[in-house]
Design a protein around this motif. Structure first.
Motif, PDB file in Angstrom:
ATOM      1  N   ARG A  50      98.770  39.565  22.005  1.00 32.70           N
ATOM      2  CA  ARG A  50      98.094  38.410  22.588  1.00 32.70           C
ATOM      3  C   ARG A  50      97.536  37.488  21.512  1.00 32.70           C
ATOM      4  NH1 ARG A  50      97.895  39.557  28.210  1.00 32.70           N
ATOM      5  NH2 ARG A  50      99.276  41.370  28.430  1.00 32.70           N
ATOM      6  N   THR A  51      97.724  37.816  20.234  1.00 24.95           N
ATOM      7  CA  THR A  51      97.244  36.960  19.146  1.00 24.95           C
ATOM      8  C   THR A  51      98.381  36.069  18.656  1.00 24.95           C
ATOM      9  OG1 THR A  51      97.761  38.725  17.563  1.00 24.95           O
ATOM     10  CG2 THR A  51      95.506  38.603  18.390  1.00 24.95           C
ATOM     11  N   PRO A  52      98.073  34.895  18.083  1.00 19.59           N
ATOM     12  CA  PRO A  52      99.129  33.994  17.599  1.00 19.59           C
ATOM     13  C   PRO A  52     100.042  34.685  16.584  1.00 19.59           C
ATOM     14  CG  PRO A  52      97.017  32.869  17.634  1.00 19.59           C
ATOM     15  CD  PRO A  52      96.727  34.309  17.905  1.00 19.59           C
ATOM     16  N   THR A  53     101.322  34.392  16.669  1.00 18.13           N
ATOM     17  CA  THR A  53     102.298  34.981  15.758  1.00 18.13           C
ATOM     18  C   THR A  53     102.352  34.194  14.453  1.00 18.13           C
ATOM     19  OG1 THR A  53     103.634  35.747  17.604  1.00 18.13           O
ATOM     20  CG2 THR A  53     104.733  35.595  15.472  1.00 18.13           C
ATOM     21  N   SER A  54     102.414  34.909  13.352  1.00 23.33           N
ATOM     22  CA  SER A  54     102.498  34.280  12.039  1.00 23.33           C
ATOM     23  C   SER A  54     103.787  33.470  11.902  1.00 23.33           C
ATOM     24  CB  SER A  54     102.448  35.360  10.956  1.00 23.33           C
ATOM     25  OG  SER A  54     102.839  34.850   9.709  1.00 23.33           O
ATOM     26  N   LYS A  55     103.660  32.252  11.340  1.00 26.92           N
ATOM     27  CA  LYS A  55     104.851  31.443  11.073  1.00 26.92           C
ATOM     28  C   LYS A  55     105.794  32.149  10.105  1.00 26.92           C
ATOM     29  CE  LYS A  55     102.785  26.878  11.869  1.00 26.92           C
ATOM     30  NZ  LYS A  55     102.482  25.550  11.279  1.00 26.92           N
ATOM     31  N   ALA A  56     105.224  32.972   9.224  1.00 28.34           N
ATOM     32  CA  ALA A  56     106.053  33.698   8.252  1.00 28.34           C
ATOM     33  C   ALA A  56     107.042  34.620   8.958  1.00 28.34           C
ATOM     34  CB  ALA A  56     105.156  34.500   7.308  1.00 28.34           C
ATOM     35  N   LEU A  57     106.641  35.170  10.113  1.00 27.91           N
ATOM     36  CA  LEU A  57     107.547  36.057  10.849  1.00 27.91           C
ATOM     37  C   LEU A  57     108.777  35.291  11.310  1.00 27.91           C
ATOM     38  CD1 LEU A  57     108.281  38.723  12.252  1.00 27.91           C
ATOM     39  CD2 LEU A  57     106.960  37.930  14.227  1.00 27.91           C
ATOM     40  N   PHE A  58     108.579  34.126  11.914  1.00 32.14           N
ATOM     41  CA  PHE A  58     109.708  33.356  12.411  1.00 32.14           C
ATOM     42  C   PHE A  58     110.567  32.836  11.261  1.00 32.14           C
ATOM     43  CE2 PHE A  58     106.728  32.630  16.090  1.00 32.14           C
ATOM     44  CZ  PHE A  58     107.396  33.495  16.950  1.00 32.14           C
ATOM     45  N   GLN A  59     109.944  32.481  10.152  1.00 32.25           N
ATOM     46  CA  GLN A  59     110.713  32.033   8.995  1.00 32.25           C
ATOM     47  C   GLN A  59     111.596  33.153   8.457  1.00 32.25           C
ATOM     48  OE1 GLN A  59     107.602  30.598   6.428  1.00 32.25           O
ATOM     49  NE2 GLN A  59     107.417  28.630   7.484  1.00 32.25           N
ATOM     50  N   ARG A  60     111.007  34.357   8.334  1.00 30.73           N
ATOM     51  CA  ARG A  60     111.783  35.495   7.833  1.00 30.73           C
ATOM     52  C   ARG A  60     112.871  35.891   8.825  1.00 30.73           C
ATOM     53  NH1 ARG A  60     114.822  37.577   4.550  1.00 30.73           N
ATOM     54  NH2 ARG A  60     114.867  39.869   4.373  1.00 30.73           N
ATOM     55  N   ALA A  61     112.553  35.869  10.111  1.00 33.87           N
ATOM     56  CA  ALA A  61     113.557  36.201  11.125  1.00 33.87           C
ATOM     57  C   ALA A  61     114.718  35.211  11.086  1.00 33.87           C
ATOM     58  CB  ALA A  61     112.916  36.213  12.507  1.00 33.87           C
ATOM     59  N   SER A  62     114.410  33.941  10.866  1.00 32.21           N
ATOM     60  CA  SER A  62     115.460  32.924  10.773  1.00 32.21           C
ATOM     61  C   SER A  62     116.366  33.184   9.575  1.00 32.21           C
ATOM     62  CB  SER A  62     114.839  31.527  10.674  1.00 32.21           C
ATOM     63  OG  SER A  62     114.137  31.202  11.840  1.00 32.21           O
ATOM     64  N   GLU A  63     115.774  33.567   8.449  1.00 33.37           N
ATOM     65  CA  GLU A  63     116.574  33.881   7.263  1.00 33.37           C
ATOM     66  C   GLU A  63     117.515  35.058   7.543  1.00 33.37           C
ATOM     67  OE1 GLU A  63     113.648  34.687   4.332  1.00 33.37           O
ATOM     68  OE2 GLU A  63     113.008  32.591   4.105  1.00 33.37           O
TER      69      GLU A  63
END
Length: 271
Positions: A201-214
Motif C-alpha cells: 500500500r506504499t508508493p513504489t520506488s521509481k527505481a523498481l520500474f526503471q530496473r524492470a524496464s531494463e
C-alpha cells in the motif's frame, strides 16, 4: 476467514479511472472471439445475458440482452436465459466457481454459457521482469500482477459448476510497445492495474520500474527496439444439461474394436 484475492474497492476505482481515456483493444479482441464462437452455433438466442466490467464494448454486443456488472452475487433470474456471456471479468473473481454456478443456474436446459478471461500466460514478460527487478533491488517479492488460471484447470471448474460438454481453449494475442513503461501505463487505462488485496500500500520506488524496464528490454526486446506483451484469452464453453444433448457411452458398451475402425493391427500386451 480466508483473505480475498481481490481488493474490490481498488478494482472499482481502477475501472472508473480507466474510463477517463479507456484502452479497449483487449475488450474488443475478446468480443470478436465470442462473436466467432456464436457464429458456429446453429441456434438462435432470444434471452441472452452479458456480465461485464466495461460498458460500451459489451453493452450493445447482443441486442435485447440483460447487461449487468460483474458482482459476487449476479442478479440473474434462475432459468431465465438461453445464453450467458461472462466477458473479461472471471480473472478478478475471488470465487470463479461460484460465478460459473450462478451462470449455470441462470440458464434454461440446453442454454449456452460462453466466458472469456485472461489466462496464465498473460503478461509473463512483465511479471518476470518485475520479479527479477524487485529481487535485485530489495531481496524479495511483492504481489504486483494478479495470478491467473491455467487452461488445464478451467475445464474441471466448468464440470464442477454443472455444465455439460465443457470446453476450455486459449487464444494468444501479442501487442507491441515502444517501451515497457508504455505497457504499464496502458494497463492502467485498461482497468487492469494492481488491485490485489495483498499488494503493497506504499508508493513504489521509481527505481523498481526503471530496473524492470531494463530487464524487460534485455530479456524480451525485439530487433527494432520495441517490446512484446503477451495476452492469453481463455474461452470457456458449456451447456446447461438437457436430454437432447449427446450422451457418453457406458464404459465397455462398444460393439466394434478401435483397431478395426482404424484399419490397424492390434498387438497384445504382455501380462
Amino acid at each position: 476467514m480466508t483473505t480475498p484475492l481481490t481488493d474490490r474497492a481498488a478494482l472499482i476505482r481502477n475501472r472508473a479511472r480507466a474510463m477517463a481515456a479507456p484502452v479497449t483493444f483487449l475488450q474488443e479482441a475478446a468480443r470478436d472471439e465470442i462473436e466467432d464462437r456464436l457464429a458456429l452455433v446453429k441456434k438462435s438466442f432470444r434471452n441472452p445475458a452479458v456480465i461485464r466490467a466495461f460498458g460500451g464494448v459489451w453493452d450493445d454486443f447482443l441486442p435485447g440482452a440483460q447487461v449487468i456488472d460483474d458482482q459476487e452475487t449476479l442478479p440473474l433470474e434462475q432459468n431465465g436465459h438461453d445464453l450467458v456471456v461472462h466477458a473479461m471479468c472471471l480473472h478478478w473473481a475471488d470465487d470463479p466457481v461460484g460465478q460459473l454456478i450462478q451462470a449455470r443456474r441462470a440458464l434454461r436446459p440446453d442454454g449456452l454459457f460462453l466466458g472469456v478471461m485472461l489466462g496464465g500466460e498473460t503478461l509473463h514478460e512483465l511479471r518476470a521482469s518485475l520479479a527479477q527487478a524487485e529481487a535485485d533491488l530489495f531481496g524479495g517479492l511483492s504481489p504486483r500482477v494478479a495470478p491467473m488460471a491455467e487452461i488445464r484447470d478451467l475445464g474441471a471448474l466448468l464440470q464442477r459448476a454443472g455444465f455439460a460438454l465443457p470446453v476450455a481453449d486459449s487464444v494468444r494475442l501479442t501487442a507491441s510497445y515502444v517501451a515497457p513503461l508504455q505497457l504499464m501505463q496502458e494497463l492502467r487505462f485498461m482497468g487492469e492495474g494492481n488491485a490485489l488485496h495483498s499488494r503493497r500500500r506504499t508508493p513504489t520506488s521509481k527505481a523498481l520500474f526503471q530496473r524492470a524496464s531494463e530487464i524487460y528490454v534485455e530479456s524480451f526486446g525485439e530487433a527494432d527496439g520495441r517490446v512484446p506483451a503477451t495476452f492469453e484469452f481463455i474461452v470457456l464453453t458449456g451447456w446447461a444439461p438437457d436430454a437432447s444433448q449427446p450422451q457418453p457411452l457406458r464404459p465397455g458398451s462398444a460393439s466394434k474394436r478401435l483397431a478395426d475402425a482404424l484399419g490397424a493391427e492390434e498387438t497384445r500386451l504382455k501380462d
